[in-house]
Write a protein that holds these residues in place. Structure first.
Motif, PDB file in Angstrom:
ATOM      1  N   GLY A 186       0.109  12.721  -0.479  1.00 32.23           N
ATOM      2  CA  GLY A 186      -0.869  12.964  -1.547  1.00 32.23           C
ATOM      3  C   GLY A 186      -1.652  11.712  -1.901  1.00 32.23           C
ATOM      4  O   GLY A 186      -2.086  11.543  -3.040  1.00 32.23           O
ATOM      5  N   GLU A 187      -1.821  10.819  -0.925  1.00 30.80           N
ATOM      6  CA  GLU A 187      -2.484   9.542  -1.213  1.00 30.80           C
ATOM      7  C   GLU A 187      -3.876   9.451  -0.601  1.00 30.80           C
ATOM      8  O   GLU A 187      -4.436   8.357  -0.516  1.00 30.80           O
ATOM      9  N   LEU A 188      -4.409  10.581  -0.140  1.00 28.46           N
ATOM     10  CA  LEU A 188      -5.778  10.560   0.411  1.00 28.46           C
ATOM     11  C   LEU A 188      -6.771  11.007  -0.657  1.00 28.46           C
ATOM     12  O   LEU A 188      -6.514  11.968  -1.383  1.00 28.46           O
ATOM     13  N   ALA A 189      -7.872  10.285  -0.718  1.00 27.78           N
ATOM     14  CA  ALA A 189      -8.933  10.678  -1.656  1.00 27.78           C
ATOM     15  C   ALA A 189      -9.901  11.605  -0.922  1.00 27.78           C
ATOM     16  O   ALA A 189      -9.939  11.623   0.307  1.00 27.78           O
ATOM     17  N   GLU A 190     -10.640  12.386  -1.695  1.00 27.38           N
ATOM     18  CA  GLU A 190     -11.693  13.195  -1.083  1.00 27.38           C
ATOM     19  C   GLU A 190     -12.772  12.262  -0.532  1.00 27.38           C
ATOM     20  O   GLU A 190     -12.967  11.186  -1.083  1.00 27.38           O
ATOM     21  N   PRO A 191     -13.456  12.592   0.550  1.00 23.79           N
ATOM     22  CA  PRO A 191     -13.366  13.855   1.286  1.00 23.79           C
ATOM     23  C   PRO A 191     -12.339  13.832   2.416  1.00 23.79           C
ATOM     24  O   PRO A 191     -12.180  14.808   3.124  1.00 23.79           O
ATOM     25  N   GLU A 192     -11.581  12.703   2.535  1.00 25.32           N
ATOM     26  CA  GLU A 192     -10.606  12.604   3.630  1.00 25.32           C
ATOM     27  C   GLU A 192      -9.542  13.700   3.515  1.00 25.32           C
ATOM     28  O   GLU A 192      -9.147  14.307   4.517  1.00 25.32           O
ATOM     29  N   ARG A 193      -9.086  13.925   2.282  1.00 27.63           N
ATOM     30  CA  ARG A 193      -8.024  14.905   2.086  1.00 27.63           C
ATOM     31  C   ARG A 193      -8.465  16.281   2.596  1.00 27.63           C
ATOM     32  O   ARG A 193      -7.720  16.968   3.321  1.00 27.63           O
ATOM     33  N   ALA A 194      -9.670  16.688   2.241  1.00 24.87           N
ATOM     34  CA  ALA A 194     -10.170  17.995   2.649  1.00 24.87           C
ATOM     35  C   ALA A 194     -10.320  18.067   4.167  1.00 24.87           C
ATOM     36  O   ALA A 194     -10.029  19.101   4.789  1.00 24.87           O
ATOM     37  N   GLU A 207      12.309  -3.909   9.205  1.00 28.03           N
ATOM     38  CA  GLU A 207      12.653  -3.958   7.778  1.00 28.03           C
ATOM     39  C   GLU A 207      11.559  -3.396   6.860  1.00 28.03           C
ATOM     40  O   GLU A 207      11.831  -2.578   5.984  1.00 28.03           O
ATOM     41  N   GLU A 208      10.329  -3.860   7.060  1.00 30.73           N
ATOM     42  CA  GLU A 208       9.256  -3.467   6.126  1.00 30.73           C
ATOM     43  C   GLU A 208       8.996  -1.968   6.211  1.00 30.73           C
ATOM     44  O   GLU A 208       8.703  -1.320   5.207  1.00 30.73           O
ATOM     45  N   GLN A 209       9.086  -1.433   7.433  1.00 28.78           N
ATOM     46  CA  GLN A 209       8.837   0.000   7.599  1.00 28.78           C
ATOM     47  C   GLN A 209       9.950   0.824   6.941  1.00 28.78           C
ATOM     48  O   GLN A 209       9.689   1.816   6.255  1.00 28.78           O
ATOM     49  N   ARG A 210      11.191   0.395   7.158  1.00 28.91           N
ATOM     50  CA  ARG A 210      12.297   1.163   6.601  1.00 28.91           C
ATOM     51  C   ARG A 210      12.261   1.145   5.074  1.00 28.91           C
ATOM     52  O   ARG A 210      12.420   2.174   4.422  1.00 28.91           O
ATOM     53  N   LEU A 211      12.035  -0.028   4.512  1.00 27.49           N
ATOM     54  CA  LEU A 211      12.026  -0.126   3.053  1.00 27.49           C
ATOM     55  C   LEU A 211      10.887   0.683   2.449  1.00 27.49           C
ATOM     56  O   LEU A 211      11.053   1.359   1.431  1.00 27.49           O
ATOM     57  N   ALA A 212       9.714   0.622   3.077  1.00 30.73           N
ATOM     58  CA  ALA A 212       8.576   1.402   2.560  1.00 30.73           C
ATOM     59  C   ALA A 212       8.906   2.892   2.619  1.00 30.73           C
ATOM     60  O   ALA A 212       8.630   3.651   1.676  1.00 30.73           O
ATOM     61  N   LEU A 213       9.516   3.303   3.716  1.00 29.18           N
ATOM     62  CA  LEU A 213       9.858   4.716   3.880  1.00 29.18           C
ATOM     63  C   LEU A 213      10.888   5.173   2.848  1.00 29.18           C
ATOM     64  O   LEU A 213      10.764   6.255   2.252  1.00 29.18           O
ATOM     65  N   VAL A 214      11.881   4.344   2.619  1.00 28.62           N
ATOM     66  CA  VAL A 214      12.919   4.699   1.642  1.00 28.62           C
ATOM     67  C   VAL A 214      12.335   4.750   0.225  1.00 28.62           C
ATOM     68  O   VAL A 214      12.641   5.659  -0.553  1.00 28.62           O
ATOM     69  N   LEU A 238       8.169   6.775  -4.966  1.00 26.01           N
ATOM     70  CA  LEU A 238       7.181   5.823  -5.481  1.00 26.01           C
ATOM     71  C   LEU A 238       5.809   6.088  -4.857  1.00 26.01           C
ATOM     72  O   LEU A 238       5.705   6.498  -3.697  1.00 26.01           O
ATOM     73  N   SER A 239       4.773   5.851  -5.638  1.00 26.85           N
ATOM     74  CA  SER A 239       3.409   5.970  -5.120  1.00 26.85           C
ATOM     75  C   SER A 239       3.116   4.766  -4.223  1.00 26.85           C
ATOM     76  O   SER A 239       3.859   3.773  -4.240  1.00 26.85           O
ATOM     77  N   TYR A 240       2.021   4.853  -3.478  1.00 23.22           N
ATOM     78  CA  TYR A 240       1.670   3.727  -2.599  1.00 23.22           C
ATOM     79  C   TYR A 240       1.447   2.455  -3.431  1.00 23.22           C
ATOM     80  O   TYR A 240       1.807   1.353  -3.015  1.00 23.22           O
ATOM     81  N   GLU A 241       0.844   2.643  -4.588  1.00 22.07           N
ATOM     82  CA  GLU A 241       0.573   1.488  -5.445  1.00 22.07           C
ATOM     83  C   GLU A 241       1.881   0.846  -5.913  1.00 22.07           C
ATOM     84  O   GLU A 241       2.018  -0.382  -5.928  1.00 22.07           O
ATOM     85  N   GLU A 242       2.835   1.689  -6.276  1.00 17.44           N
ATOM     86  CA  GLU A 242       4.134   1.167  -6.726  1.00 17.44           C
ATOM     87  C   GLU A 242       4.888   0.492  -5.574  1.00 17.44           C
ATOM     88  O   GLU A 242       5.553  -0.523  -5.766  1.00 17.44           O
ATOM     89  N   ALA A 298       5.354  -6.410  -2.637  1.00 17.14           N
ATOM     90  CA  ALA A 298       4.404  -7.526  -2.675  1.00 17.14           C
ATOM     91  C   ALA A 298       3.487  -7.521  -1.456  1.00 17.14           C
ATOM     92  O   ALA A 298       3.382  -8.513  -0.727  1.00 17.14           O
ATOM     93  N   CYS A 299       2.860  -6.384  -1.212  1.00 14.05           N
ATOM     94  CA  CYS A 299       1.940  -6.280  -0.078  1.00 14.05           C
ATOM     95  C   CYS A 299       0.740  -5.426  -0.491  1.00 14.05           C
ATOM     96  O   CYS A 299       0.693  -4.906  -1.606  1.00 14.05           O
ATOM     97  N   SER A 300      -0.218  -5.263   0.423  1.00 13.12           N
ATOM     98  CA  SER A 300      -1.433  -4.511   0.093  1.00 13.12           C
ATOM     99  C   SER A 300      -1.208  -3.007   0.287  1.00 13.12           C
ATOM    100  O   SER A 300      -0.253  -2.583   0.953  1.00 13.12           O
ATOM    101  N   LEU A 301      -2.115  -2.222  -0.282  1.00 13.15           N
ATOM    102  CA  LEU A 301      -2.047  -0.768  -0.082  1.00 13.15           C
ATOM    103  C   LEU A 301      -2.189  -0.405   1.385  1.00 13.15           C
ATOM    104  O   LEU A 301      -1.521   0.512   1.881  1.00 13.15           O
ATOM    105  N   ASP A 302      -3.060  -1.124   2.074  1.00 14.34           N
ATOM    106  CA  ASP A 302      -3.248  -0.849   3.510  1.00 14.34           C
ATOM    107  C   ASP A 302      -1.953  -1.099   4.278  1.00 14.34           C
ATOM    108  O   ASP A 302      -1.634  -0.367   5.223  1.00 14.34           O
ATOM    109  N   SER A 303      -1.220  -2.133   3.884  1.00 12.47           N
ATOM    110  CA  SER A 303       0.053  -2.414   4.558  1.00 12.47           C
ATOM    111  C   SER A 303       1.043  -1.288   4.317  1.00 12.47           C
ATOM    112  O   SER A 303       1.784  -0.891   5.224  1.00 12.47           O
ATOM    113  N   VAL A 304       1.059  -0.763   3.088  1.00  9.36           N
ATOM    114  CA  VAL A 304       1.966   0.352   2.782  1.00  9.36           C
ATOM    115  C   VAL A 304       1.634   1.543   3.672  1.00  9.36           C
ATOM    116  O   VAL A 304       2.516   2.152   4.290  1.00  9.36           O
ATOM    117  N   LYS A 305       0.343   1.881   3.736  1.00 16.39           N
ATOM    118  CA  LYS A 305      -0.077   3.020   4.571  1.00 16.39           C
ATOM    119  C   LYS A 305       0.354   2.815   6.009  1.00 16.39           C
ATOM    120  O   LYS A 305       0.900   3.723   6.655  1.00 16.39           O
TER     121      LYS A 305
END
Lengths: 143, 190
Positions: free
Chosen positions: A16-24, B136-143, B150-154, B160-167
């Motif tokens: 649930g972390e995609l924003a529109e329009p990617e999610r759609a 390590e980083e992948q397992r911890l993010a997944l858990v 937790l949300s990606y932001e959390e 202590a990394c970026s949102l892109d790294s979490v994704k």
């Protein structure tokens, strides 16, 4: 976006972390692509096995164990100053209360001691109390 | 009236032990679950969670309430589990391929329908080993995502990394585990 780009977004879509329009776009792709649908389903089963079925233990014993392992509470800052001062004051009070009064040296006692010595030298009776001393003093002064 | 985590943490920082006990009561189930999965060893989850709470207690002054208490606690837990894992070179040396190769039959049983409840513990141990084979980083993010929700932001704050790294970490972790399962499936398993 082509198939591979959309597939790369399945993970964030699921969360649930995609924003529109990617999610759609990903939702529409999933509806049309059996391969990606299958992958999404496969992950659900794997995630359940790997992570979701874990019990969530909850116990009062755990909380008690953590609290018992905490470092001891430090004394209040006020007590840190008061404790030695209070102790010193208590010691001084005890010393003054317990000290024998006979050690107190007064002018009367010194006079009595002197008179006793004189009396002994003269072969007479020395005064034994302060009243005796006063009487004797006045007699001596009248001489 | 029930106090929120931030207020409890503030009071605990001022020396109110009851406030800290309430935080432990609220968060210990999730934290034990996280530590068990993060370490890949359910039997060590409680000990690790206890250590995390002790570290949190000592660091309460540093909790300024800028993030949620749970996120701050997870950040301590992530670092603690990483420290423990770094001391375990042997277990980390197992690759996903090697585990699937050795444990294929058990993995099939575990992923198949009608699992035998008596085998749950054994399966849990296998799941732990599969997770342990991830970086390590992948397992911890997944858990953090799958067991803690937790949300990606959390997760970014906790790790202590970026949102892109979490994704990227989540995507790679899922792809690697799916690939391992598919590899087994293709060879006659799931």
């Amino acid at each position: 976006m082509d198939h591979d780009e959309l597939r790369l977004r399945l993970s964030a879509y699921r969360d649930g972390e995609l924003a529109e329009p990617e999610r759609a776009a990903v939702a529409a792709h999933l509806a049309a692509c059996p391969g990606c649908r299958s992958e999404a389903r496969a992950w659900e089963g794997l995630a359940r096995f790997l992570l979701k079925d874990r019990p969530a233990p909850s116990s009062a014993a755990f909380t008690a164990r953590v609290m018992a392992a905490l470092p001891a509470a430090e004394p209040e800052p006020g007590w840190a100053w008061w404790a030695p001062a209070f102790g010193l004051a208590a010691a001084m009070l005890a010393f003054s209360l317990l000290s024998p009064r006979w050690q107190t040296v007064t002018t009367d006692s010194l006079l009595l001691a002197d008179l006793s010595a004189d009396a002994a030298a003269a072969g007479t009776v020395a005064p034994r109390t302060a009243a005796d001393g006063d009487l004797l003093g006045s007699v001596l002064e009248s001489r | 009236m029930q106090l929120d985590d931030g207020e409890l943490a503030r009071r605990a920082g001022e020396g109110e032990r009851d406030a800290f006990a309430e935080l432990v009561r609220r968060h210990h189930p999730a934290l034990i679950r996280f530590c068990s999965a993060a370490l890949g060893d359910a039997s060590r989850g409680e000990d690790a969670a206890q250590e995390v709470f002790l570290k949190a207690f000592r660091a309460l002054e540093g909790f300024g309430g800028r993030s949620a208490f749970a996120t701050w606690l997870h950040r301590i837990a992530v670092n603690h589990c990483l420290d423990l894992r770094r001391a375990e070179a042997r277990r980390r040396s197992d690759s996903l391929d090697a585990i699937v190769e050795r444990e294929g039959e058990r993995l099939e049983r575990a992923l198949g329908a009608g699992r035998d409840p008596a085998a749950e513990l054994e399966e849990r141990e296998l799941a732990d080993r599969l997770l342990s084979a991830l970086p390590e980083e992948q397992r911890l993010a997944l858990v953090l995502r799958e067991t803690q929700g937790l949300s990606y932001e959390e997760i970014a704050a906790a790790m202590a990394c970026s949102l892109d790294s979490v994704k990227a970490r989540l995507r790679r972790a899922r792809a690697a585990l799916l690939e391992a399962a598919r590899h087994f499936s293709d060879s006659g398993g799931v």
